[in-house]
Design a protein around this motif. Sequence first.
Motif, short mmCIF file in Angstrom:
data_model
loop_
_atom_site.label_atom_id
_atom_site.label_comp_id
_atom_site.label_asym_id
_atom_site.label_seq_id
_atom_site.Cartn_x
_atom_site.Cartn_y
_atom_site.Cartn_z
N UNK A 149 -6.01 4.57 -6.83
CA UNK A 149 -4.81 3.82 -6.49
C UNK A 149 -4.89 3.35 -5.04
N UNK A 150 -4.71 2.05 -4.87
CA UNK A 150 -4.71 1.45 -3.53
C UNK A 150 -3.24 1.25 -3.15
N UNK A 151 -2.68 2.24 -2.46
CA UNK A 151 -1.26 2.19 -2.12
C UNK A 151 -1.06 1.66 -0.70
N UNK A 152 0.19 1.48 -0.33
CA UNK A 152 0.49 0.91 0.98
C UNK A 152 0.01 1.79 2.13
N UNK A 168 -6.10 1.44 6.74
CA UNK A 168 -7.24 0.53 6.90
C UNK A 168 -6.93 -0.53 7.96
N UNK A 169 -5.70 -1.04 7.95
CA UNK A 169 -5.29 -2.02 8.96
C UNK A 169 -5.40 -1.41 10.36
N UNK A 225 4.14 -9.34 -2.85
CA UNK A 225 4.11 -8.16 -1.99
C UNK A 225 2.80 -8.12 -1.23
N UNK A 226 2.52 -7.00 -0.63
CA UNK A 226 1.30 -6.88 0.16
C UNK A 226 0.07 -6.75 -0.73
N UNK A 227 -1.06 -7.12 -0.13
CA UNK A 227 -2.35 -6.98 -0.80
C UNK A 227 -3.31 -6.23 0.12
N UNK A 228 -4.28 -5.57 -0.49
CA UNK A 228 -5.31 -4.86 0.26
C UNK A 228 -6.25 -5.85 0.93
N UNK A 256 -10.13 -11.60 -6.80
CA UNK A 256 -8.71 -11.43 -7.06
C UNK A 256 -8.13 -10.45 -6.05
N UNK A 257 -6.99 -10.78 -5.44
CA UNK A 257 -6.38 -9.83 -4.50
C UNK A 257 -5.94 -8.54 -5.20
N UNK A 258 -6.08 -7.43 -4.50
CA UNK A 258 -5.62 -6.13 -5.00
C UNK A 258 -4.23 -5.90 -4.42
N UNK A 259 -3.23 -5.92 -5.28
CA UNK A 259 -1.85 -5.71 -4.83
C UNK A 259 -1.62 -4.24 -4.52
N UNK A 260 -0.77 -4.00 -3.54
CA UNK A 260 -0.41 -2.63 -3.19
C UNK A 260 0.10 -1.91 -4.43
N UNK A 261 -0.42 -0.73 -4.68
CA UNK A 261 -0.04 0.06 -5.85
C UNK A 261 -0.97 -0.10 -7.03
N UNK A 262 -1.88 -1.09 -6.97
CA UNK A 262 -2.82 -1.32 -8.09
C UNK A 262 -3.88 -0.23 -8.11
N UNK A 263 -4.49 -0.09 -9.28
CA UNK A 263 -5.60 0.85 -9.43
C UNK A 263 -6.89 0.06 -9.63
N UNK A 264 -7.95 0.53 -8.97
CA UNK A 264 -9.25 -0.13 -9.06
C UNK A 264 -10.32 0.90 -9.43
N UNK A 265 -11.42 0.40 -9.95
CA UNK A 265 -12.57 1.26 -10.22
C UNK A 265 -13.85 0.45 -10.03
#
Length: 167
Positions: A25-28, A34-35, A59-62, A100-109
């Motif tokens: 999960x890429x959360x805020x 990272x910022x 919303x925000x993106x990673x 594709x942008x990764x939105x805050x709260x999205x899950x990646x693998x």
Amino acid sequence: MARIISLSDLTDLVGKQTGLSEWVTVDQTMIDLFADATHDHQFIHVDPERAEAETPFGGTIAHGFLSLSLLSAMNYECVPQVREKRMGINYGFNKVRFMTPVKSGARVRGRFILTNRRYRGASMVMLTHAVTVEIENERKPALTAEWLTIIEFDPKDHPERQPEAAG
């Protein structure tokens, strides 16, 4: 951690998927940290209200580089580790595309396909992986890349090296 293989097993893995990581999960909080680490505080990453109002993302993106940086942990988790390895080196990327942008709260693998392995001298092998960072419930991935890594090993640990090893 991923399974353990030998150097000689790498030949049979070329052209095959070698790993698929668990979802992350890429959360805020991750995005904000990272910022801070990169000094990239553009509002699209760190200001949820403004990003919702002023961008098409809702919303925000990673940061793209945040998604890319997750590959190291994903790799360690799911790609087979070489028994004879003394050290692994990140050699870089031939190609990276942020799709594709990764939105805050999205899950990646991460998905890893070994596309090449080439011996460099007597004690190193370079691996090339086609990598994809997938976003859960998205058709297009966050990114695709060609990643180069080097495994250093003691030459005495790999006596059955093939003739190509001289190059």
